[in-house]
Design a protein around this motif. Sequence first.
Motif, PDB file in Angstrom:
ATOM      1  N   TRP A 145       0.808  -1.186  -0.114  1.00  0.00           N
ATOM      2  CA  TRP A 145       0.123   0.010  -0.090  1.00  0.00           C
ATOM      3  C   TRP A 145       0.960   1.359   0.027  1.00  0.00           C
ATOM      4  O   TRP A 145       2.084   1.300   0.480  1.00  0.00           O
ATOM      5  N   GLY A 146       0.472   2.377  -0.728  1.00  0.00           N
ATOM      6  CA  GLY A 146       1.079   3.667  -0.662  1.00  0.00           C
ATOM      7  C   GLY A 146       0.563   4.298   0.717  1.00  0.00           C
ATOM      8  O   GLY A 146      -0.272   3.885   1.454  1.00  0.00           O
ATOM      9  N   GLN A 147       1.238   5.456   0.715  1.00  0.00           N
ATOM     10  CA  GLN A 147       0.756   6.231   2.076  1.00  0.00           C
ATOM     11  C   GLN A 147      -0.390   7.107   1.897  1.00  0.00           C
ATOM     12  O   GLN A 147      -0.763   7.542   2.901  1.00  0.00           O
ATOM     13  N   GLY A 148      -0.953   7.264   0.747  1.00  0.00           N
ATOM     14  CA  GLY A 148      -2.153   7.844   0.457  1.00  0.00           C
ATOM     15  C   GLY A 148      -1.859   9.148  -0.009  1.00  0.00           C
ATOM     16  O   GLY A 148      -0.858   9.961   0.178  1.00  0.00           O
ATOM     17  N   THR A 149      -2.850  10.031  -0.539  1.00  0.00           N
ATOM     18  CA  THR A 149      -2.777  11.376  -1.178  1.00  0.00           C
ATOM     19  C   THR A 149      -4.193  11.863  -0.653  1.00  0.00           C
ATOM     20  O   THR A 149      -5.344  11.331  -1.216  1.00  0.00           O
ATOM     21  N   GLN A 150      -4.311  13.348  -0.178  1.00  0.00           N
ATOM     22  CA  GLN A 150      -5.525  13.576   0.214  1.00  0.00           C
ATOM     23  C   GLN A 150      -6.222  14.444  -1.049  1.00  0.00           C
ATOM     24  O   GLN A 150      -5.610  15.099  -1.681  1.00  0.00           O
TER      25      GLN A 150
END
Length: 124
Positions: free
Chosen positions: A114-119
């Motif tokens: 999984w990536g760290q995410g982007t808002q």
Amino acid sequence: QLQLVESGGGLVQPGGSLRLSCAASGFTLDSYAIGWFRQAPGKERERVACISRGNSSTNYADSVKGRITISKDNAKNTVYLQMTGLKPADTAIYYCASDHSGLCSLVFTDYSAWGQGTQVTVSP
């Protein structure tokens, strides 16, 4: 080491567009299916789109169908999520993840990296 890094999130007005990117390192992205997920505060994580390995078949959640397109560039080892007609309900952290079955599993635990995410925030 398998790593996914998302980018491209931001603040956009309703009706606007964004393109998210998911760059892979440590593995050949086309060897796996890649899913885009989102999670809003207080809500369950939802898979919004997925692209399979090989023939790159795609599938979408009903909530985004017709507004979101998933694609990949094997030369850049990157998967994209083009979002148009954004709504406030699309506000969430967006994650990409790899499914080693290659088949776009509906089971979250089949996604191992999984990536760290982007808002993404959609607001007037």
